[in-house]
Design an enzyme around this catalytic site. Structure first.
Site, mmCIF file in Angstrom:
data_model
loop_
_atom_site.group_PDB
_atom_site.id
_atom_site.type_symbol
_atom_site.label_atom_id
_atom_site.label_comp_id
_atom_site.label_asym_id
_atom_site.label_seq_id
_atom_site.Cartn_x
_atom_site.Cartn_y
_atom_site.Cartn_z
ATOM 1 N N LYS A 197 0.871 -1.185 0.000
ATOM 2 C CA LYS A 197 0.000 0.000 0.000
ATOM 3 C C LYS A 197 0.903 1.228 0.000
ATOM 4 O O LYS A 197 1.645 1.460 0.958
ATOM 5 C CB LYS A 197 -0.920 0.001 1.220
ATOM 6 C CG LYS A 197 -1.894 1.170 1.238
ATOM 7 C CD LYS A 197 -2.897 1.027 2.389
ATOM 8 C CE LYS A 197 -3.740 2.278 2.564
ATOM 9 N NZ LYS A 197 -3.641 2.824 3.920
ATOM 10 N N HIS A 230 -5.899 3.405 14.262
ATOM 11 C CA HIS A 230 -6.320 2.043 13.914
ATOM 12 C C HIS A 230 -5.215 1.069 14.273
ATOM 13 O O HIS A 230 -4.068 1.475 14.469
ATOM 14 C CB HIS A 230 -6.614 1.935 12.405
ATOM 15 C CG HIS A 230 -5.381 2.072 11.555
ATOM 16 N ND1 HIS A 230 -4.765 3.289 11.321
ATOM 17 C CD2 HIS A 230 -4.606 1.148 10.934
ATOM 18 C CE1 HIS A 230 -3.695 3.111 10.575
ATOM 19 N NE2 HIS A 230 -3.562 1.824 10.331
ATOM 20 N N ASP A 263 -3.471 -2.478 12.555
ATOM 21 C CA ASP A 263 -3.462 -3.161 11.261
ATOM 22 C C ASP A 263 -4.013 -4.572 11.449
ATOM 23 O O ASP A 263 -3.689 -5.236 12.426
ATOM 24 C CB ASP A 263 -2.040 -3.231 10.701
ATOM 25 C CG ASP A 263 -1.525 -1.854 10.254
ATOM 26 O OD1 ASP A 263 -2.312 -0.890 10.219
ATOM 27 O OD2 ASP A 263 -0.321 -1.759 9.933
ATOM 28 N N HIS A 281 -2.142 3.108 15.959
ATOM 29 C CA HIS A 281 -1.324 4.166 15.351
ATOM 30 C C HIS A 281 -2.180 5.054 14.461
ATOM 31 O O HIS A 281 -3.303 4.702 14.100
ATOM 32 C CB HIS A 281 -0.139 3.569 14.577
ATOM 33 C CG HIS A 281 -0.526 2.563 13.519
ATOM 34 N ND1 HIS A 281 -0.935 1.278 13.814
ATOM 35 C CD2 HIS A 281 -0.565 2.656 12.168
ATOM 36 C CE1 HIS A 281 -1.200 0.627 12.697
ATOM 37 N NE2 HIS A 281 -0.992 1.444 11.679
HETATM 38 C C1 OGA Z 1 -1.293 2.180 7.173
HETATM 39 C C2 OGA Z 1 -0.655 3.166 8.081
HETATM 40 C C3 OGA Z 1 0.919 4.953 8.447
HETATM 41 C C4 OGA Z 1 1.928 5.753 7.708
HETATM 42 O O1 OGA Z 1 -1.146 2.336 5.939
HETATM 43 O O2 OGA Z 1 -1.930 1.228 7.690
HETATM 44 O O3 OGA Z 1 -0.882 3.085 9.254
HETATM 45 O O4 OGA Z 1 2.941 6.097 8.324
HETATM 46 N N1 OGA Z 1 0.185 4.089 7.573
HETATM 47 O O5 OGA Z 1 1.731 6.063 6.536
HETATM 48 NI NI NI Z 2 -1.659 1.108 9.749
#
Ligand code: OGA
Ligand code: NI
Length: 332
Positions: free
Chosen positions: A199, A218, A220, A274
Site C-alpha cells: 500500500k 487504527h 493493522d 497508530h
Molecule cells: C497504514 C498506516 C501509516 C503511515 O497504511 O496502515 O498506518 O505512516 N500508515 O503512513
Molecule cells: Ni496502519
C-alpha cells in the site's frame, strides 16, 4: 465519496481552508492530542547476536507492538528505487491514475483509491493510496500494478523478495521470543502461502494540518506490517495513554505488530494503535507492506500458549471472517 475528488487534486487546487468533511472533532485533532516529547520507539539492529535480537524484539513487540529494524540487509539503493517508482506514478496526470481506480464497496480492493465514507457524518482522511498484492505469485494480478513508470514492476518485485526474506526472519525471531520453534508463527499464517500486500500512502500538503488526520487511529489487521516512509515525519503510536511520534530513520523498516500476531500470541504481543498526521508544506509518502495469512486460514491463540491459568483471550476464526467483521465494525 463525499468529496468526489482525489485528495491530491484538492491539495493542488490551492485551498486556504480545510473543507468541512476533513475537519476532525476537537478530541481527535492533532492540535489537541499532541505527541509527547522525549519518548522514542525501540530500534533493533539485526546485526547483533541472535539471542539479543530475540530478547529485544520480544520486549518491543510486548511493550510497544512496534519497532524500527536496522541492518536488515535491504540495500538503501533498492529502497530509494522503490520510492522513486511510487513517486513517479503519483506524479502522472490524474486521468492516467484514474484508469487504476479501485472499488472497495464492490470487493475490488486493488488499485488507486481514496477512502470512502459510509455516512455523511464520518470524516474523510487526508490521503490517496495505491494498493496491490505482491505475493504469493498465484494471487498477483499484474493488471492492477502501475504500467508507468515501466520499471515499477521490476523494482517492486525485487523489493517483494527482500521483504519476504525479512518478514520470515521477523516471524522466526518473534516465535523464539514466545519459546516456540522457529517456524511456528509462519506455519500458523499459511506457511509459503503467506500474503504480502503493498500500500503506497500519499499524503499531499494540507492547508490546516492541525485540524486533519492522514490516517485515523487504527490497528493493522495483518500479522505484521513493514513500512518505509519518505523523510517527512507523520507516524504516531499510542503508548501508555499518549501519542508518540516516530522520528524518521533513513532506511529503517518501521515494523508494526498487527492483529493476527496479537491473537496467535494470545495477547503477549500487542497490535499497535497508530495514526498519521499531515503536513502543511511537504508531501508525505509511505510504502506499507502488509504480511497476512490467506483468507481461509484459521487464526486463534496458539495451543502451546494457553492453559488453565492462561485461557484464550481471543476467539478462533478464519482471517476472512476477522476481516469482514473489522471492515463492518462488528465485534470480533
Ligand atoms: C497504514 C498506516 C501509516 C503511515 O497504511 O496502515 O498506518 O505512516 N500508515 O503512513
Ligand atoms: Ni496502519
Amino acid at each position: 465519496m463525499v468529496t468526489g475528488e482525489r485528495i491530491q487534486a484538492l491539495a493542488f487546487a490551492g485551498l486556504k481552508e480545510l473543507p468541512a468533511q476533513f475537519v476532525r472533532p476537537d478530541h481527535e485533532r492533532p492540535e489537541n492530542t499532541k505527541a509527547v516529547e522525549g519518548v522514542t520507539a525501540p530500534i533493533i539492529s539485526l546485526s547483533q547476536p541472535r539471542n539479543v535480537v530475540v530478547k529485544e524484539m520480544a520486549a518491543a513487540a510486548s511493550e510497544w507492538g512496534f519497532f524500527l529494524i536496522t541492518d536488515h540487509g535491504i540495500s538503501p539503493e533498492l529502497i530509494r528505487r522503490l520510492q522513486e517508482v511510487g513517486r513517479v506514478f503519483f506524479e502522472l496526470p490524474i486521468e492516467e491514475k484514474e484508469a487504476y481506480s479501485n472499488d472497495p464497496s464492490h470487493g475490488k480492493f486493488e488499485g488507486y483509491g481514496t477512502k470512502m465514507t459510509k455516512n455523511h457524518d464520518e470524516k474523510v482522511e487526508w490521503i490517496d493510496y495505491f494498493f496491490h498484492v505482491m505475493a504469493p505469485p498465484s494471487k498477483v494480478n499484474y493488471q492492477f500494478w502501475p504500467a508507468n513508470p515501466p520499471t515499477y514492476r521490476e523494482v517492486t518485485e525485487e523489493y517483494n523478495k527482500e521483504v519476504l526474506r525479512v518478514t520470515e526472519e521477523v516471524l522466526e525471531l518473534l516465535s523464539e521470543g514466545l519459546s516456540l520453534e522457529r517456524k511456528a508463527l509462519k506455519g500458523s499464517l499459511g506457511g509459503d502461502e503467506i500474503e504480502l500486500e503493498m500500500k503506497i500512502n500519499m499524503y499531499p500538503p494540507c492547508p490546516q494540518p492541525e485540524l486533519a488526520l492522514g490516517v485515523e487511529p487504527h490497528t493493522d489487521m495483518s500479522a505484521i506490517t513493514v513500512l518505509v516512509p519518505n523523510d517527512v515525519p507523520g507516524l504516531q503510536l499510542w503508548k501508555d495513554g499518549h501519542w508518540v511520534a516516530v522520528d524518521y530513520l533513513p532506511n529503517a523498516l518501521f515494523t508494526h505488530i498487527g492483529d493476527q500476531i496479537e491473537i496467535l500470541s494470545n495477547g503477549k504481543y500487542k497490535s499497535v494503535l497508530h495514526r498519521s498526521v499531515v503536513n502543511k508544506e511537504s508531501t508525505r509518502m509511505s510504502w506499507a507492506v502488509f504480511c497476512a495469512p490467506p483468507p481461509e486460514t484459521m487464526i486463534g491463540p496458539l495451543l502451546d500458549l494457553v492453559d488453565k491459568t492462561n485461557p484464550p483471550k481471543f476467539s478462533t476464526k478464519t482471517y476472512a471472517e476477522f476481516r469482514y467483521r473489522k471492515f463492518n465494525k462488528l465485534p470480533q
